[in-house]
Design a protein around this motif. Sequence first.
Motif, PDB file in Angstrom:
ATOM      1  N   LEU A 111       0.852  -1.186   0.000  1.00 36.01           N
ATOM      2  CA  LEU A 111       0.000   0.000   0.000  1.00 36.01           C
ATOM      3  C   LEU A 111       0.887   1.236   0.000  1.00 36.01           C
ATOM      4  O   LEU A 111       1.716   1.416   0.896  1.00 36.01           O
ATOM      5  N   PHE A 112       0.708   2.093  -1.005  1.00 38.18           N
ATOM      6  CA  PHE A 112       1.361   3.399  -1.028  1.00 38.18           C
ATOM      7  C   PHE A 112       0.372   4.437  -0.518  1.00 38.18           C
ATOM      8  O   PHE A 112      -0.789   4.470  -0.952  1.00 38.18           O
ATOM      9  N   ILE A 113       0.854   5.304   0.376  1.00 38.59           N
ATOM     10  CA  ILE A 113      -0.054   6.279   0.990  1.00 38.59           C
ATOM     11  C   ILE A 113       0.766   7.451   1.521  1.00 38.59           C
ATOM     12  O   ILE A 113       1.987   7.350   1.686  1.00 38.59           O
ATOM     13  N   ASN A 114       0.108   8.569   1.773  1.00 41.00           N
ATOM     14  CA  ASN A 114       0.723   9.800   2.292  1.00 41.00           C
ATOM     15  C   ASN A 114       1.552  10.492   1.207  1.00 41.00           C
ATOM     16  O   ASN A 114       1.699  10.008   0.093  1.00 41.00           O
ATOM     17  N   GLY A 115       2.111  11.637   1.560  1.00 41.87           N
ATOM     18  CA  GLY A 115       2.997  12.356   0.666  1.00 41.87           C
ATOM     19  C   GLY A 115       2.278  13.317  -0.267  1.00 41.87           C
ATOM     20  O   GLY A 115       1.109  13.664  -0.079  1.00 41.87           O
ATOM     21  N   CYS A 116       3.015  13.753  -1.271  1.00 41.80           N
ATOM     22  CA  CYS A 116       2.549  14.754  -2.230  1.00 41.80           C
ATOM     23  C   CYS A 116       2.836  14.286  -3.648  1.00 41.80           C
ATOM     24  O   CYS A 116       3.548  13.310  -3.866  1.00 41.80           O
ATOM     25  N   SER A 117       2.302  15.012  -4.614  1.00 41.41           N
ATOM     26  CA  SER A 117       2.559  14.695  -6.016  1.00 41.41           C
ATOM     27  C   SER A 117       3.586  15.641  -6.623  1.00 41.41           C
ATOM     28  O   SER A 117       3.851  15.558  -7.831  1.00 41.41           O
ATOM     29  N   ASP A 118       4.182  16.505  -5.811  1.00 43.93           N
ATOM     30  CA  ASP A 118       5.101  17.501  -6.347  1.00 43.93           C
ATOM     31  C   ASP A 118       6.041  17.985  -5.250  1.00 43.93           C
ATOM     32  O   ASP A 118       5.984  17.538  -4.099  1.00 43.93           O
TER      33      ASP A 118
END
Length: 614
Positions: free
Chosen positions: A365-372
């Motif tokens: 499962l990938f979760i949290n963080g930002c796209s930039d």
Amino acid sequence: MLASLLPLLALSTLSTFTSAAPSTPPPRRRFGISPRQASNSSDVEWSLERGGETGVAAMQIAVVSEDYIVIVDKVERNELRDSRNKPAWSALYDITKDEPRALDMETNSFCAGGSFISNGSMINIGGDPLKLGQDPGHNSNGIQGVRILDGCEGGPCRWVESPGRIRLAVPRWYASVMRLPDGSLLIVGGMTKGGPTGFINALETNQPSFEYYPPRGDGLPIDSKFLEDSLNSNLFPIAFVLPNGLIFMAANNMAMLYDPETNEDRRLPPFPKGVSVTYPRTGTGVLLPLSEENDWKPEVLICGGSSISESLTDPLRIKSTDPASDLCFRMILTNEEIEKGWREEEMPHAWMMPDAVTLPNGKILFINGCSDGVAGYGNVGRRVGNSNCANAVYQGMLYDPAGESSFLNPSAFLPRLADSTLVPAPSGSRFSSDGIPTSNIARGYHSAATLIPDGRIFIAGSNPNEDVSRNMPFATEYRVEYLSPPYLTAPRPTFNDLPAQIEFGSTFELETEISMDAKNVKIALMDLGFITHSVHMNARLVYLPVTVSDDRKTLTVSAPMNGRVYPPGPGFVFVVVDGVPSSGKKVMVGDGSGPEVDEAAIESLLVNTPLIPL
């Protein structure tokens, strides 16, 4: 001298605690960027629910028992108060009651690393000097800090520190920590202090060395050319111990295999397209499940990060809206596969600072963080609040390592028809967000997530701020969320008779009842890791060989062969039937003894390395 290390050698199974009610939180108003809506209409039964509040920002987390998580923050004015009635920066979180209890800490654990050792005690390593204006009046320099979580077995559970005697040889901020096959720790890299640009490492701040805990040999650091060559984005390296005793390590856009016995390394191909994967261009890494079925061949998965040029050392030339990388890289770490290079795979969107949580069924499962943007706070151009990234990722994504191929290169990995015609799979086809709920909490820098023994995912943190900051975008976040995968709604296996301790090379039996219709039974032994800055230190899933009795009521399980397959220390056992896991139960792997203590090495460290003023 030995007396000063007795806390290190104490066996802590971390299973019995008492909790106090958390302080009353102030009223909430939601700030931040509006979440993107889920882009699917699947009825897959994921669910997301709100828990309690952590009381301290969840920069670092680790599951210490079936009921408790330890949380470590930096020195700041958190809501939760410690026994001195001062703001706490560590807490024990009861996941059965959703309540924190403050833990006293002496040194500043800002951006520290951590690991369990072979006797079950948890060690928190490194940190930061005291920051002017943050001091609640009761802390000291943590940049050489060694903090030992002790006394939790039927006791008060406390951090033990003796900064003048139990310490690192050199200053380390943003250092990684891994447990070795003998149960000791290898401490990797870091900074000696804040850099000239505030957050990007540089020649004058780099700590290009390893050291052991407990100290060994002459107790002094071991130089690393790899950590010299990987400047500037080389902080919190991604590292895994492999079944052959070597260590995989990634920093910046470089990777290597390191032999701790000879201090030699073998460089691997760099990550394609100039992608950097460690702080502040932070991606994440996973050691994919090890098993007898794959002949214990290690395979690593590295995802996210950034291809922003390393020549941009002026933070203001980096923008919070600069796109992150949407690539993942996989490699089986055998000679033949290394020669083929990294296999690339596209994620459905770019990802900076993702947490990668391995589930007992082997999916990620990938979760949290930002796209930039990049990791950190208060540094780059066009910041959102203090955040160095602008757009939070509000929805998790599931990755199936064994799913349909979606590699972009080379063609040898694509399926073929009988006439050898290539059949390309759609890029990103191993990824899915089907049914995963969208949160309304922005989880940016200093957020964390981990699997917990009941099978849910614990999600907490986000604090891209120098001190507690509430009324702003990307505010200090105390709220906990629990994400429940679909397997929690299915009939789940149960088991009994797990030994408290399993020796290497032994066998043991579990009592259970497995349906006659079940097609696949696995025993998952998991290290849930020490999680900070998208690095899940020591996280590991090993499928143990198992035989099912004819009446389907007894499982005969083979323990790990040695500490290279699973380094000695605590773990959690799950029975997985047709992809549905039981709840996990804690076990000690190995003989439960602490790593060897070399008093001469300790004395050499204390005599020959300076203590940074406390």
